[in-house]
Design an enzyme around this catalytic site. Structure first.
Site, PDB file in Angstrom:
ATOM      1  CG  HIS A 172      -7.945   4.513  -7.826  1.00 46.81           C
ATOM      2  ND1 HIS A 172      -7.740   3.396  -7.049  1.00 46.81           N
ATOM      3  CD2 HIS A 172      -6.712   5.001  -8.096  1.00 46.81           C
ATOM      4  CE1 HIS A 172      -6.441   3.206  -6.863  1.00 46.81           C
ATOM      5  NE2 HIS A 172      -5.803   4.169  -7.492  1.00 46.81           N
ATOM      6  CG  HIS A 204      -3.523   4.120 -11.698  1.00 45.91           C
ATOM      7  ND1 HIS A 204      -2.626   5.102 -11.367  1.00 45.91           N
ATOM      8  CD2 HIS A 204      -4.078   3.731 -10.519  1.00 45.91           C
ATOM      9  CE1 HIS A 204      -2.612   5.273 -10.059  1.00 45.91           C
ATOM     10  NE2 HIS A 204      -3.479   4.462  -9.512  1.00 45.91           N
ATOM     11  CG  ASP A 227      -3.412   1.536  -6.636  1.00 44.05           C
ATOM     12  OD1 ASP A 227      -3.752   1.867  -7.776  1.00 44.05           O
ATOM     13  OD2 ASP A 227      -3.373   2.337  -5.676  1.00 44.05           O
ATOM     14  CG  HIS A 277      23.898 -19.925  20.796  1.00 41.80           C
ATOM     15  ND1 HIS A 277      23.756 -19.591  19.458  1.00 41.80           N
ATOM     16  CD2 HIS A 277      23.768 -21.276  20.862  1.00 41.80           C
ATOM     17  CE1 HIS A 277      23.580 -20.699  18.736  1.00 41.80           C
ATOM     18  NE2 HIS A 277      23.568 -21.738  19.562  1.00 41.80           N
ATOM     19  CG  ASP A 307      -0.001   4.725 -13.772  1.00 38.23           C
ATOM     20  OD1 ASP A 307      -0.873   5.507 -14.189  1.00 38.23           O
ATOM     21  OD2 ASP A 307      -0.072   3.496 -13.916  1.00 38.23           O
TER      22      ASP A 307
HETATM   23 FE1  FES Z   1      24.257 -17.825  18.657  1.00 39.30          FE
HETATM   24 FE2  FES Z   1      23.228 -15.438  18.161  1.00 39.30          FE
HETATM   25  S1  FES Z   1      24.181 -16.090  19.944  1.00 39.30           S
HETATM   26  S2  FES Z   1      23.251 -17.145  16.875  1.00 39.30           S
HETATM   27 FE    FE Z   2      -3.715   4.089  -7.467  1.00 37.30          FE
END
Ligand code: FES
Ligand code: FE
Length: 414
Positions: free
Chosen positions: A213, A208, A355, A103, A205
């Site tokens: 890897h 691992h 990972d 708005h 860690d």
């Molecule tokens: Fe209405 Fe932001 S102006 S939700």
């Molecule tokens: Fe890693």
């Protein structure tokens, strides 16, 4: 409400996998962890001029981080006070005001409400705009170009919060005379696992790496474990929920394939300048490979990537990652570092996907009822902690040691 007792036992060395699956605990985390901790917001280099802004999140709350006219940085909830729409929808940019797309309420750089469309007819000129500004992040700190914010007035000052972890953070940020900068924008991706898997792995860690890897290392270097001879020394730090671990490399040289040949050559040619800020020994011994500042800000010193693990519900997280480079490095060196990060730790990076594959598989296994009743073992290195060894402050252990700082602190066990 979930019973927090017995979920995590740092003394006995176990935890209950419900910390990754319980919806009540997740809500508590949003309140007690993300509502109270110092959270990384942005780096100086992301906000180059007045009006520069980036969107980010504090937990699941969207915030706008904005460079003010006086050069300071402020942040506010990216939520319009009219009906709750996101005030700004751009990821980043430069602006004088932020106008809601629903708005049209408009906010200034501090988040104050400054314009309401058709104020005379719609509100009979009776709306008190100063009461309807965006919710401001009350505390922001600038730590060496890194901005952190917290919603909490009770959380200790950032230096105290960071504690001994400052030594490891400084090992990265003070390394170069003229500091570092982020380049190449923000990489973002969503993976199906709880945020703590990533946060904990980056905190504690190293174990691992040789296994998870292995294939990536072979593919990229033609050697199974290029940096990991079995007797290489290294330490794992843990304190205040933060963690940092690294092998101590004899030299700072890295395989070209990780960070790019030009970077390796530039480091070799400019060692004094490059590591002048912290000295050679510290630079070598605290390569600060994996790190987490509690709860969800992590980096890999050696691989030039920093990231935040944003929670996105119980079994999801959104990774936001950046490439950091020495500000003074030549452009082609910066470009080669960025390509190295893309090759290794990026959404499709060969190490990164190793990972993620493990974290998402664990989360899938935890859909099982019995799987959620078992206990996980966190006993590695238990009882072998030392304080202030090798000139490194705080509690540390052999590099193969684990703690569960994120999990422990998330449920109030320190
Ligand atoms: Fe209405 Fe932001 S102006 S939700
Ligand atoms: Fe890693």
């Amino acid at each position: 409400m979930i019973d927090l007792n017995g979920l995590v036992d740092p003394e006995g060395g176990y935890n209950n996998p419900r910390i990754y699956t319980d919806p009540d605990l997740y809500e508590l985390e949003l309140d007690r962890v993300f509502g109270r901790s110092w959270l990384f917001l942005a780096h100086d280099s992301q906000l180059p001029k007045k009006g520069s802004f980036v969107q980010t999140y504090m937990g699941e709350d969207p915030v706008l981080v904005v460079r003010q006219k006086d050069g300071s940085v402020k942040a506010f909830l990216n939520q319009c006070r009219h009906r709750g729409m996101r005030i700004c929808r751009a990821d980043e940019g430069v602006s004088k005001t932020f106008t809601c797309s629903y708005h049209g309420w408009a906010y200034d750089l501090e988040g104050n409400l400054v314009n309401v469309p058709t104020e005379d007819r719609a509100y009979h000129n009776e709306i008190d705009k100063k009461n309807w500004g965006a919710l401001k992040v009350p505390r922001i700190t600038n730590y060496k170009g890194f901005y952190f914010g917290t919603w909490s007035e009770e959380t200790p000052e950032f230096d105290e919060y960071l504690g001994d972890m400052a030594y490891y953070f400084d090992s990265v940020v003070d390394r170069w005379d003229n500091g570092l900068e982020f380049i190449g924008g923000t990489s973002k991706w969503v993976i199906d696992c709880n945020w703590k898997f990533a946060s904990e792995q980056f905190a504690s860690d190293f174990y691992h790496a040789p296994v998870a890897h292995a294939s990536a290392a072979i593919a990229l270097t033609d050697q199974p474990l290029v940096l990991l001879p079995p007797d290489i020394p290294g330490r794992q730090f843990a304190g205040n929920g933060h963690g940092s671990g690294s092998f101590w490399l004899p030299e700072l040289t890295l395989p070209d394939v990780h960070v790019g040949q030009k970077y390796t050559a530039w480091v070799a040619e400019n060692q004094e300048q490059v590591y002048g800020g912290i000295g050679r020994d510290r630079a070598v011994q605290v390569l600060a490979l994996h790190n987490t500042v509690f709860p969800n800000f992590s980096w890999l010193g050696q691989f030039s990537t920093m990231r935040v693990w944003h929670p996105r519900g119980l079994g999801k997280m959104e990774v936001w990652s950046w490439t950091f480079v020495p500000k003074d490095a030549p452009a082609e060196v910066k470009a080669t570092i960025r390509r190295g990060v893309q090759r290794t730790f990026s959404p499709a990076g060969s190490f990164e996907t190793d990972d993620g594959e493990n974290w998402t598989e664990i989360q899938k296994v935890l859909r099982g009822f019995k799987a959620r009743e078992s206990r996980f073992n966190t006993q590695m290195g238990l009882g072998f902690e030392e304080r202030d060894t090798n000139g490194q402050p705080g509690q540390s252990n052999d590099v193969f040691a684990e703690r569960q700082p994120a999990a422990s602190i998330a449920i109030g066990v320190s």
